[in-house]
Design an enzyme around this catalytic site. Sequence first.
Site, PDB file in Angstrom:
ATOM      1  N   SER A  40      -5.209  10.914   2.335  1.00  0.00           N
ATOM      2  CA  SER A  40      -5.530  11.219   0.952  1.00  0.00           C
ATOM      3  C   SER A  40      -6.604  10.473   0.240  1.00  0.00           C
ATOM      4  O   SER A  40      -7.177  10.715  -0.778  1.00  0.00           O
ATOM      5  CB  SER A  40      -4.104  10.776   0.160  1.00  0.00           C
ATOM      6  N   PRO A  44      -4.111   7.299  -2.845  1.00  0.00           N
ATOM      7  CA  PRO A  44      -4.248   8.247  -3.496  1.00  0.00           C
ATOM      8  C   PRO A  44      -3.030   9.347  -3.647  1.00  0.00           C
ATOM      9  O   PRO A  44      -2.607  10.012  -4.417  1.00  0.00           O
ATOM     10  CB  PRO A  44      -5.650   9.330  -3.141  1.00  0.00           C
ATOM     11  N   TYR A  45      -2.537   9.326  -2.121  1.00  0.00           N
ATOM     12  CA  TYR A  45      -1.194   9.973  -2.175  1.00  0.00           C
ATOM     13  C   TYR A  45      -0.023   9.488  -2.878  1.00  0.00           C
ATOM     14  O   TYR A  45       0.575  10.194  -3.777  1.00  0.00           O
ATOM     15  CB  TYR A  45      -0.732   9.798  -0.760  1.00  0.00           C
ATOM     16  N   GLY A  46       0.019   8.153  -3.148  1.00  0.00           N
ATOM     17  CA  GLY A  46       1.035   7.632  -4.079  1.00  0.00           C
ATOM     18  C   GLY A  46       0.820   7.730  -5.425  1.00  0.00           C
ATOM     19  O   GLY A  46       1.553   8.163  -6.293  1.00  0.00           O
ATOM     20  N   THR A 105      -0.585  10.493  -6.779  1.00  0.00           N
ATOM     21  CA  THR A 105      -0.362  12.076  -7.208  1.00  0.00           C
ATOM     22  C   THR A 105       1.275  12.065  -7.243  1.00  0.00           C
ATOM     23  O   THR A 105       1.912  13.045  -8.060  1.00  0.00           O
ATOM     24  CB  THR A 105      -0.539  13.217  -5.737  1.00  0.00           C
TER      25      THR A 105
END
Length: 319
Positions: A90, A150-152, A154
């Site tokens: 991510s 960044p995954y977290g 989102t």
Amino acid sequence: MKRAVVTGAAGFIGSHLSERLIAEGYSVTGVDAFTAYYDRADKLANLGALDGSPRFTLVEADLTTMDLAPVLADAPLVFHLAAQPGVAPSFGDGFARYTADNMLATQRVLEAAAQAKCPRVVWASSSSVYGDAATYPTIEDKTPTSPRSPYGVTKRACEDLAAIYASGGLSTAGLRYFTVYGPRQRPDMAMRKLCEALIDAASFPMYGDGSQSRDFTHVADAVDATFRAGIAERVQPIYNVGGGHEATLAEVVALLEELSGATAVLDRRPDRVGDVKRTSADTARAREDLGWRPSVALREGLRSQLEWVRARRGTLSPS
């Protein structure tokens, strides 16, 4: 006939959930985009038990562009599990995929479900929203969210989106899954890689020193919590779904060595950016509201995953 829609139906948790819903008497429409994140053949194999079922229909489409209205026309129960997973990818240019497949897709599902007057949307959040917490176990409405990837970010944004649609009358329940493992686990996940390495006498890439710990949740328990969140009379916006079996990576390696009778060949590497040191879930809310509690012990769960990997290896050609 009771009807449900499962997005990400050909994925790890989605395929197990689809089977559970069929067993509970539902007619299921599964939606999956078959993205290139991992092999299409793996996902089709996940759906093997549903092949030929008269109450399962697969729609291959992208949630970011498809017309959702026909799929939701009769106001089914919605389980939104489709997402772009993975912490490390991510970062950098890969983030564009996460904004589309996580945030945009979730907004479109919530919008369409609200328009169709669906009774509930149960959707997949993640323990990644907590980041490295100051205290453990983490509690839904007490522990601050502070994603480290960044995954977290989102997934945390999707929680805000769900809250917006809930304020307009849509019943939603977001499930913060904690390290789900078991048969059909994604090929990029550490426990599957470790099982495969032990069986193949190959090296296992161990990031960090092995002291990082996770609250491991067997897929059967994750599916049970997900189903219960769909049928509960009333739900709260967010639930932790953790297996109650916190263990370090080094402890998991030792346990799988014992179960497999093989010795792991460790390819030691530095910590990966975005990874947290620990996860641990307080699941009192799910116990009280959903009548749910995890039932699969870590040793039993690891054995089930190891046996699945063995069986899968047995069906692959030597090439």
